[in-house]
Scaffold this motif. Structure first.
Motif, mmCIF file in Angstrom:
data_model
loop_
_atom_site.group_PDB
_atom_site.id
_atom_site.type_symbol
_atom_site.label_atom_id
_atom_site.label_comp_id
_atom_site.label_asym_id
_atom_site.label_seq_id
_atom_site.Cartn_x
_atom_site.Cartn_y
_atom_site.Cartn_z
ATOM 1 N N ALA A 99 31.208 -16.835 -49.465
ATOM 2 C CA ALA A 99 30.507 -15.592 -48.470
ATOM 3 C C ALA A 99 29.232 -15.943 -48.037
ATOM 4 C CB ALA A 99 30.261 -14.456 -49.434
ATOM 5 N N ARG A 100 28.573 -16.922 -48.747
ATOM 6 C CA ARG A 100 27.153 -17.451 -48.183
ATOM 7 C C ARG A 100 27.365 -18.514 -47.030
ATOM 8 N NH1 ARG A 100 24.498 -18.291 -54.196
ATOM 9 N NH2 ARG A 100 23.313 -16.351 -54.229
ATOM 10 N N ALA A 101 28.834 -19.269 -47.083
ATOM 11 C CA ALA A 101 28.639 -20.090 -46.239
ATOM 12 C C ALA A 101 29.203 -19.429 -44.857
ATOM 13 C CB ALA A 101 30.132 -20.896 -46.621
ATOM 14 N N VAL A 102 29.334 -18.207 -44.805
ATOM 15 C CA VAL A 102 29.726 -17.339 -43.703
ATOM 16 C C VAL A 102 28.568 -16.573 -43.114
ATOM 17 C CG1 VAL A 102 31.077 -15.381 -42.852
ATOM 18 C CG2 VAL A 102 32.195 -17.249 -44.089
ATOM 19 N N ILE A 103 27.787 -15.907 -44.192
ATOM 20 C CA ILE A 103 26.895 -15.070 -43.917
ATOM 21 C C ILE A 103 25.715 -15.771 -43.064
ATOM 22 C CG2 ILE A 103 24.738 -13.787 -44.825
ATOM 23 C CD1 ILE A 103 26.666 -13.057 -47.132
ATOM 24 N N GLN A 104 25.187 -14.950 -42.011
ATOM 25 C CA GLN A 104 23.814 -15.392 -41.193
ATOM 26 C C GLN A 104 22.756 -14.944 -41.638
ATOM 27 O OE1 GLN A 104 25.759 -14.185 -37.662
ATOM 28 N NE2 GLN A 104 26.495 -16.342 -36.973
ATOM 29 N N ARG A 105 22.482 -13.807 -42.072
ATOM 30 C CA ARG A 105 21.534 -13.236 -42.366
ATOM 31 C C ARG A 105 21.671 -12.160 -43.797
ATOM 32 N NH1 ARG A 105 19.769 -8.681 -38.265
ATOM 33 N NH2 ARG A 105 22.005 -8.560 -37.859
ATOM 34 N N GLY A 106 20.912 -12.426 -44.944
ATOM 35 C CA GLY A 106 21.084 -11.872 -46.107
ATOM 36 C C GLY A 106 20.876 -10.237 -46.201
ATOM 37 N N ALA A 107 21.207 -9.824 -47.201
ATOM 38 C CA ALA A 107 20.827 -8.165 -47.419
ATOM 39 C C ALA A 107 20.704 -8.205 -48.789
ATOM 40 C CB ALA A 107 21.902 -7.552 -46.707
ATOM 41 N N ASP A 108 19.881 -8.972 -49.300
ATOM 42 C CA ASP A 108 19.535 -8.907 -50.835
ATOM 43 C C ASP A 108 19.157 -7.748 -51.321
ATOM 44 O OD1 ASP A 108 19.825 -11.638 -50.239
ATOM 45 O OD2 ASP A 108 17.709 -12.305 -50.554
ATOM 46 N N GLY A 109 18.626 -6.837 -50.590
ATOM 47 C CA GLY A 109 18.307 -5.588 -51.317
ATOM 48 C C GLY A 109 19.624 -4.745 -51.849
ATOM 49 N N LEU A 110 20.444 -4.719 -50.770
ATOM 50 C CA LEU A 110 21.774 -4.161 -51.079
ATOM 51 C C LEU A 110 22.365 -4.802 -52.521
ATOM 52 C CD1 LEU A 110 23.820 -2.032 -50.362
ATOM 53 C CD2 LEU A 110 24.780 -3.571 -48.632
ATOM 54 N N ALA A 111 22.480 -6.059 -52.493
ATOM 55 C CA ALA A 111 23.075 -6.770 -53.638
ATOM 56 C C ALA A 111 22.496 -6.142 -54.874
ATOM 57 C CB ALA A 111 23.226 -8.275 -53.677
ATOM 58 N N ALA A 132 25.311 -9.904 -50.470
ATOM 59 C CA ALA A 132 25.628 -9.120 -49.149
ATOM 60 C C ALA A 132 24.901 -9.613 -48.047
ATOM 61 C CB ALA A 132 25.249 -7.530 -49.433
ATOM 62 N N GLY A 133 25.280 -9.540 -47.029
ATOM 63 C CA GLY A 133 24.966 -10.037 -45.828
ATOM 64 C C GLY A 133 25.612 -9.608 -44.413
ATOM 65 N N ILE A 134 25.121 -10.297 -43.430
ATOM 66 C CA ILE A 134 25.358 -9.877 -42.049
ATOM 67 C C ILE A 134 25.922 -11.228 -41.290
ATOM 68 C CG2 ILE A 134 24.764 -8.758 -39.742
ATOM 69 C CD1 ILE A 134 22.521 -7.476 -41.598
ATOM 70 N N ARG A 135 27.156 -11.017 -40.946
ATOM 71 C CA ARG A 135 27.473 -12.217 -39.822
ATOM 72 C C ARG A 135 27.924 -11.228 -38.217
ATOM 73 N NH1 ARG A 135 29.358 -17.390 -39.386
ATOM 74 N NH2 ARG A 135 30.409 -17.722 -37.712
#
Length: 199
Positions: A99-111, A132-135
């Protein structure tokens, strides 16, 4: 192979949230374990009239996980990808790295919020390495493979999801003024002075 896509669904209104589910499990992909967590995510989505765009089950291999995440995120048809499994400390738990290889922006607060919520159910919740993060305009969320961990994660996600997706689509501002910022609504000013009359 191309990701499995559910065909023939009659979709709700255009603005409905579009969900894809990816279960990452070696045993599940071999037919040795029932995909209870994937079933749970699907039931959650259907109960809320979300559109289930795709669902797949793959072994816990980056070479299997990454192409599906890329296809779903970059295809423009999915708002939220929920992954289950492969977030622990086991030697085969590789969903987090994929997932980290795909995610462009992290959403650490959600995780982190999901881990905190899980502590009410089990002291082992902090051992989840879920991310969690955003692509692009798609949220990618990785949850544990256990049904309990999935329930905890979905309970945190649900009240945030409408606003989150609206932001990603560009339909809503990220900032919502709150009463704490501006105080409670103030009554309109009404003058008690008698009106002036010119004689």
């Amino acid at each position: 192979p191309a990701p499995a896509v559910l065909q023939g669904r009659v979709g709700p209104p255009v603005r409905s949230i579009r969900v894809a589910i990816l279960t990452c499990s070696d045993q599940g992909s071999q037919g040795l374990r029932e995909d209870r967590s994937g079933d749970l995510v699907q039931a959650w989505a259907e109960e809320r009239d979300y559109v289930l765009v795709a669902r797949d089950l793959v072994p816990d291999e980056s070479s299997e996980i990454v192409p599906r995440l890329l296809a779903w995120c970059d295809g423009g048809e999915v708002d939220v990808v929920v992954c289950t499994g492969g977030t622990g400390f086991g030697p085969r738990d590789g969903t987090t790295e994929a997932a980290r290889a795909v995610i462009q922006r992290g959403a650490d607060g959600l995780a982190e919020a999901i881990r905190r919520a899980g502590e009410a159910s089990t002291p082992f919740a902090p051992l989840s390495r879920g991310v969690a993060g955003i692509r692009g305009r798609t949220l990618v969320l990785t949850l544990p493979g256990s049904p309990g961990g999935v329930r905890d994660g979905l309970a945190v996600l649900h009240p945030l999801l409408d606003h989150l997706v609206a932001i990603l689509r560009g339909e809503e501002s990220e900032h919502r003024p709150t009463e704490s910022e501006h105080g409670p609504p103030q009554p309109e000013f009404v003058s008690t002075r008698p009106e002036r009359t010119d004689s």
